[in-house]
Design a protein around this motif. Structure first.
Motif, PDB file in Angstrom:
ATOM      1  N   THR A 292       0.818  -1.217   0.000  1.00 15.50           N
ATOM      2  CA  THR A 292       0.000   0.000   0.000  1.00 15.50           C
ATOM      3  C   THR A 292       0.844   1.256   0.000  1.00 15.50           C
ATOM      4  N   VAL A 293       2.052   1.202   0.548  1.00 15.99           N
ATOM      5  CA  VAL A 293       2.884   2.412   0.591  1.00 15.99           C
ATOM      6  C   VAL A 293       4.074   2.322  -0.370  1.00 15.99           C
ATOM      7  N   ARG A 294       4.030   1.353  -1.259  1.00 13.98           N
ATOM      8  CA  ARG A 294       5.119   1.145  -2.226  1.00 13.98           C
ATOM      9  C   ARG A 294       6.476   1.027  -1.529  1.00 13.98           C
ATOM     10  N   GLY A 295       6.573   0.087  -0.640  1.00 14.78           N
ATOM     11  CA  GLY A 295       7.867  -0.211  -0.032  1.00 14.78           C
ATOM     12  C   GLY A 295       8.093   0.500   1.286  1.00 14.78           C
ATOM     13  N   TYR A 296       9.135   0.102   1.973  1.00 14.97           N
ATOM     14  CA  TYR A 296       9.486   0.719   3.248  1.00 14.97           C
ATOM     15  C   TYR A 296      10.564   1.759   3.030  1.00 14.97           C
ATOM     16  N   LYS A 297      10.538   2.793   3.887  1.00 12.78           N
ATOM     17  CA  LYS A 297      11.543   3.840   3.746  1.00 12.78           C
ATOM     18  C   LYS A 297      12.751   3.549   4.613  1.00 12.78           C
ATOM     19  N   SER A 298      12.567   2.779   5.666  1.00 16.12           N
ATOM     20  CA  SER A 298      13.714   2.524   6.531  1.00 16.12           C
ATOM     21  C   SER A 298      13.632   1.129   7.110  1.00 16.12           C
ATOM     22  N   TRP A 299      14.777   0.694   7.578  1.00 13.59           N
ATOM     23  CA  TRP A 299      14.872  -0.622   8.203  1.00 13.59           C
ATOM     24  C   TRP A 299      13.973  -0.678   9.440  1.00 13.59           C
ATOM     25  N   GLN A 300      13.998   0.384  10.266  1.00 13.98           N
ATOM     26  CA  GLN A 300      13.164   0.385  11.484  1.00 13.98           C
ATOM     27  C   GLN A 300      11.686   0.268  11.154  1.00 13.98           C
ATOM     28  N   GLY A 301      11.286   0.921  10.059  1.00 20.56           N
ATOM     29  CA  GLY A 301       9.877   0.855   9.660  1.00 20.56           C
ATOM     30  C   GLY A 301       9.496  -0.566   9.282  1.00 20.56           C
ATOM     31  N   MET A 302      10.398  -1.217   8.577  1.00 25.25           N
ATOM     32  CA  MET A 302      10.121  -2.578   8.141  1.00 25.25           C
ATOM     33  C   MET A 302      10.093  -3.534   9.342  1.00 25.25           C
ATOM     34  N   HIS A 303      10.994  -3.285  10.257  1.00 24.12           N
ATOM     35  CA  HIS A 303      11.070  -4.079  11.477  1.00 24.12           C
ATOM     36  C   HIS A 303       9.764  -3.941  12.279  1.00 24.12           C
ATOM     37  N   ALA A 304       9.306  -2.696  12.409  1.00 22.05           N
ATOM     38  CA  ALA A 304       8.054  -2.452  13.137  1.00 22.05           C
ATOM     39  C   ALA A 304       6.884  -3.129  12.437  1.00 22.05           C
ATOM     40  N   ALA A 305       6.877  -3.064  11.113  1.00 24.41           N
ATOM     41  CA  ALA A 305       5.780  -3.662  10.358  1.00 24.41           C
ATOM     42  C   ALA A 305       5.749  -5.169  10.543  1.00 24.41           C
ATOM     43  N   LEU A 306       6.942  -5.754  10.596  1.00 26.23           N
ATOM     44  CA  LEU A 306       6.988  -7.205  10.780  1.00 26.23           C
ATOM     45  C   LEU A 306       6.412  -7.563  12.148  1.00 26.23           C
ATOM     46  N   LEU A 307       6.905  -6.852  13.165  1.00 32.19           N
ATOM     47  CA  LEU A 307       6.498  -7.206  14.527  1.00 32.19           C
ATOM     48  C   LEU A 307       5.013  -6.945  14.760  1.00 32.19           C
ATOM     49  N   LEU A 308       4.510  -5.841  14.183  1.00 31.22           N
ATOM     50  CA  LEU A 308       3.124  -5.464  14.459  1.00 31.22           C
ATOM     51  C   LEU A 308       2.157  -6.075  13.462  1.00 31.22           C
ATOM     52  N   ALA A 309       2.394  -5.847  12.174  1.00 34.27           N
ATOM     53  CA  ALA A 309       1.480  -6.406  11.173  1.00 34.27           C
ATOM     54  C   ALA A 309       1.610  -7.913  11.110  1.00 34.27           C
ATOM     55  N   GLY A 310       2.838  -8.393  11.251  1.00 34.32           N
ATOM     56  CA  GLY A 310       3.080  -9.821  11.179  1.00 34.32           C
ATOM     57  C   GLY A 310       2.351 -10.594  12.262  1.00 34.32           C
ATOM     58  N   SER A 311       2.102  -9.923  13.383  1.00 34.00           N
ATOM     59  CA  SER A 311       1.399 -10.608  14.486  1.00 34.00           C
ATOM     60  C   SER A 311      -0.085 -10.768  14.198  1.00 34.00           C
ATOM     61  N   GLY A 312      -0.581 -10.061  13.205  1.00 25.07           N
ATOM     62  CA  GLY A 312      -1.995 -10.192  12.835  1.00 25.07           C
ATOM     63  C   GLY A 312      -2.904  -9.921  14.005  1.00 25.07           C
ATOM     64  N   ALA A 313      -3.761 -10.873  14.306  1.00 25.56           N
ATOM     65  CA  ALA A 313      -4.796 -10.685  15.306  1.00 25.56           C
ATOM     66  C   ALA A 313      -4.219 -10.411  16.703  1.00 25.56           C
ATOM     67  N   ALA A 314      -2.942 -10.773  16.900  1.00 22.23           N
ATOM     68  CA  ALA A 314      -2.374 -10.616  18.239  1.00 22.23           C
ATOM     69  C   ALA A 314      -2.070  -9.161  18.581  1.00 22.23           C
ATOM     70  N   PHE A 315      -2.063  -8.287  17.565  1.00 24.68           N
ATOM     71  CA  PHE A 315      -1.676  -6.889  17.820  1.00 24.68           C
ATOM     72  C   PHE A 315      -2.830  -6.116  18.448  1.00 24.68           C
TER      73      PHE A 315
END
Ligand SMILES: [Zn+2]
Length: 348
Positions: free
Chosen positions: A325-348
């Motif tokens: 949706t945002v055409r890629g990540y701008k930084s490593w930290q952003g990608m890391h946060a996305a993995l931890l938060l979005a990756g958790s799915g329903a657990a977030f």
């Protein structure tokens, strides 16, 4: 799209409880020492009431906040809400914009900090939580216009993301450097991966049991068998059939049987530097499958080991959802946060 359950922290305007202990010395005799209004950024309240207490032992004073509020100027609820908006695919600036109808003014940098805070909380929450079966898979997410190789590790017990590293999955040394501390900290005993030689080497070095994802095995073996079908001499076609059956049924004695087949098929070298003959390719396939047999069927006798790496692929898919949706990540930290938060799915 995966389901994001909105579990937002409760925010109270006034505290209904007294603090039980002094924040500094744990002293239990406390005196009310005045009250004040604290302005707060929240989707419901503009301010909350804060009491100050004085400890009779150490004589220091401290503030006692109502539920959902701390020393920060945003409530816990707003911090989490901002992070959820971002995870769902909004940019930092659009999150800030989306909150203005609630009368909330946030800079995009505050949204960024909220996001980092939520990711850190997630990480702390799970830092020492043991993982028995770890799924590991490579991905090439879009990051600042590039597609660097990353490795993602997922707890296949509950499907939650555990770690992401900038590691090339085909480099065994790099995979080991990244995986070893993780495996030690979490007490991992099984990894689920695809059929890359690097994972096999690392599993051996770290004394891990390995389950190779059956989707991957069936895909590459199926492809090889189809190619061989057109090239091996007709009298050997039955071997291809038998390999196919073995791979479908995965019997315990499969390794021995494949080894026997390997001995039966004659070597046909087309000169030392020439290309492998079809029969040589078949021999190579037989010996490879025979040697790797145990890693194909670990799931058969260890009930908590899945037979594919689907759990890991799902996490990667959720992480990519935001990235699309945002055409890629701008930084490593952003990608890391996305993995931890979005990756958790329903657990977030
Ligand atoms: Zn005290």
């Amino acid at each position: 799209m995966s389901i994001v359950v909105l579990q937002l922290p409760t925010v109270k305007r006034k505290t209904e409880t007294r603090p039980k202990k002094c924040r500094y010395c744990q002293g239990e005799i406390l005196q009310r020492w005045g009250k004040s209004k604290k302005p707060v950024r929240d989707n419901r309240y503009r301010s909350v009431q804060v009491y100050r207490y004085r400890c009779c032992s150490c004589r220091r004073t401290f503030r006692h906040y109502p539920q959902g509020v701390d020393q920060a100027d945003q409530s816990l609820r707003l911090r989490k809400l901002a992070a959820i908006y971002w995870v769902m695919g909004m940019s930092l600036r659009s999150v800030a914009l989306a909150l203005t109808p609630f009368g909330i003014k946030l800079s995009h940098m505050s949204v960024w900090r909220d996001l980092q805070e939520q990711a850190e909380l997630k990480e702390q929450q799970y830092h020492w939580q043991p993982v028995r079966v770890l799924g590991v898979d490579g991905a090439y997410p879009l990051l600042s216009g590039k597609k660097p190789p990353v490795l993602i590790a997922v707890d296949l017990g509950d499907g939650r993301p555990v770690a992401i590293g900038q590691v090339d999955e085909s480099n065994p040394q790099a995979v080991r450097r990244w995986l070893e501390p993780l495996v030690k900290r979490l007490g991992v005993s099984v990894i689920v991966t695809d059929d890359l030689a690097s994972f096999r080497k690392v599993a051996e070095k770290l004394d891990l049991e390995q389950q190779v994802c059956q989707f991957h095995v069936r895909r590459w073996v199926g492809r090889t068998l189809r190619e061989l079908k057109d090239t091996v001499p007709k009298d050997w076609l039955w071997v291809l059939e038998e390999v196919k059956t073995l791979l479908t049924e995965l019997p315990p004695e499969g390794s021995r049987r494949l080894f026997e087949l390997w001995k039966q098929v004659p070597e046909r070298r087309a000169g030392r530097d020439g290309p492998l003959s079809a029969l040589d390719r078949l021999r190579y396939l037989l010996i490879r499958l025979s040697e790797h047999w145990d890693s194909y069927r670990l799931f058969d006798w260890q009930p908590d080991v899945p037979w594919t790496n689907n759990g890991t692929e799902q996490v990667i898919g959720r992480m990519k959802m935001r990235s699309r949706t945002v055409r890629g990540y701008k930084s490593w930290q952003g990608m890391h946060a996305a993995l931890l938060l979005a990756g958790s799915g329903a657990a977030f």
